[in-house]
Design an enzyme around this catalytic site. Structure first.
Site, PDB file in Angstrom:
ATOM      1  N   TYR A   1       1.189 -11.380   7.122  1.00 26.95           N
ATOM      2  CA  TYR A   1      -0.151 -11.879   7.456  1.00 26.95           C
ATOM      3  C   TYR A   1      -0.977 -12.123   6.195  1.00 26.95           C
ATOM      4  O   TYR A   1      -0.571 -11.748   5.095  1.00 26.95           O
ATOM      5  CB  TYR A   1      -0.867 -10.916   8.397  1.00 26.95           C
TER       6      TYR A   1
ATOM      7  N   ARG B   1      -0.090 -15.848  -2.269  1.00 29.31           N
ATOM      8  CA  ARG B   1       0.375 -14.544  -1.769  1.00 29.31           C
ATOM      9  C   ARG B   1       1.121 -14.722  -0.451  1.00 29.31           C
ATOM     10  O   ARG B   1       2.121 -14.045  -0.194  1.00 29.31           O
ATOM     11  CB  ARG B   1      -0.808 -13.577  -1.620  1.00 29.31           C
TER      12      ARG B   1
ATOM     13  N   LYS C   1       2.660  -8.529   2.224  1.00 31.02           N
ATOM     14  CA  LYS C   1       1.598  -8.271   3.212  1.00 31.02           C
ATOM     15  C   LYS C   1       2.216  -8.323   4.610  1.00 31.02           C
ATOM     16  O   LYS C   1       2.030  -9.271   5.381  1.00 31.02           O
ATOM     17  CB  LYS C   1       0.461  -9.296   3.032  1.00 31.02           C
TER      18      LYS C   1
ATOM     19  N   GLU D   1      -3.225   2.936  -4.179  1.00 29.08           N
ATOM     20  CA  GLU D   1      -4.307   2.111  -3.619  1.00 29.08           C
ATOM     21  C   GLU D   1      -4.825   2.799  -2.366  1.00 29.08           C
ATOM     22  O   GLU D   1      -4.437   3.925  -2.052  1.00 29.08           O
ATOM     23  CB  GLU D   1      -3.811   0.693  -3.323  1.00 29.08           C
TER      24      GLU D   1
ATOM     25  N   LEU E   1      -0.525  -3.684  -2.944  1.00 34.98           N
ATOM     26  CA  LEU E   1      -0.714  -5.076  -2.557  1.00 34.98           C
ATOM     27  C   LEU E   1      -1.539  -5.744  -3.665  1.00 34.98           C
ATOM     28  O   LEU E   1      -2.570  -5.187  -4.073  1.00 34.98           O
ATOM     29  CB  LEU E   1      -1.471  -5.173  -1.221  1.00 34.98           C
TER      30      LEU E   1
END
Ligand code: PDD
Length: 280
Positions: free
Chosen positions: A34, A53, A145, A177, A201
């Site tokens: 996504y 990305r 992702k 993260e 990410l």
């Protein structure tokens, strides 16, 4: 188009009419990826970076991109309503297969779904949030992702259960993260964020912040830092497309700095808002 219009497999339709098969690989396996693309003043923010990305995520799961970047812009733009701050969620799964089988099915058509949503600024954006650190239980493809977000969801919920806004994840003693955000910390006067790797990410907001810091002479480094170093940070921020730059004022029940959003956050937040407007 209304607030309720979504895009599914070539059609714009009311959300309540958007249906997919229970045999969809996204539903059965979490076999999909996504993107979340923000839009300010009616224009997508760093659309190309989000598309790059998307290309990387699709390549990682060995799915061909069904559209060019230009075509995506054409498909997603009608989902923007007016000029309010909003984001488009885009999901692509491997599609519907006749049976449940782990191996890739042959000749399936990817399922493409997209919807727009308003960006509602967090109530605590200017006062700061609390976070909780915990061991990072995710997999080794965190730079993809993927819609397979169970670990992230469990991390976030554990934080929420402790009255915190985000979980800060720690792997082998080093901060990676947040459950759905990148992390920055001001340590010994230097703005630090972990380098890009398969453990995080590559956030688009993260890149914009680093560019702004470099352009405006704010000392910064893409370097890993330990949980122990984080505990000495004078500022901690979490960043994402839907929340922008959120100051952290409490980490593991300890005040960060003087317990208020710090001076570098104030400066960066101002630079970020000015930059957003400059693209309008
Ligand atoms: N998540 N890291 C993780 C694990 C994320 O899920 C996100 C964003 C980020 C920040 O990336 P960006 O700045 O490009 O939004 C970092 C989105 C918003 C989500 O899952 O809804």
């Amino acid at each position: 188009m209304t607030n309720n219009t979504v895009y599914l497999n070539g059609h714009y339709l009311p959300l309540s009419d958007a249906k997919i098969s229970v045999m969809d690989r996204g539903f059965l396996f979490g076999d999909g990826i996504y993107e979340v693309i923000p839009s300010y003043f009616g224009r997508f923010f760093h659309f190309e970076a989000h598309m790059e990305r998307l290309d990387n995520s699709l390549a990682a799961i060995r799915l061909a991109n069904p559209n060019s970047h230009k075509k995506w812009l054409k498909i997603l733009s009608p989902l923007l309503i007016g000029t309010q701050d909003q984001y488009v969620y885009l999901q692509i799964t491997r599609g519907t297969a006749p049976k449940r089988d782990h191996g890739f099915p042959e000749n399936t058509v990817p399922t493409v779904f997209a919807m727009g949503s308003p960006i509602v600024p967090m109530a605590e954006r200017d006062t700061g949030v609390k976070v909780l650190t915990m061991p990072d239980s995710r997999w080794k493809l965190c730079n993809t992702k993927a819609i397979t977000l169970l670990a992230n969801i469990l991390h976030r919920q554990e934080a929420i259960d402790q009255n915190c806004a985000e979980a800060l994840l720690v792997k082998d003693g080093y901060v990676t993260e947040g459950a759905a955000s990148n992390v920055f910390a001001v340590i010994d006067g230097v703005l630090m964020t972990p380098p890009k790797s398969a453990e995080i990410l590559p956030g688009i907001t993260r890149d914009v912040i680093l560019d702004l810091a470099r352009e405006h002479g704010i000392p910064c480094k893409e370097e890993s830092f330990s949980l122990t170093a984080l505990q000495t940070a004078s500022e901690i921020w979490i960043t994402s497309s839907t929340r922008e730059i959120i100051p952290v004022v409490e980490c593991d029940e300890q005040k960060v700095g003087d317990g208020k959003p710090g001076p570098i956050w104030h400066k960066m937040n101002q630079l970020f808002q000015t930059y957003k407007q400059s693209l309008a």
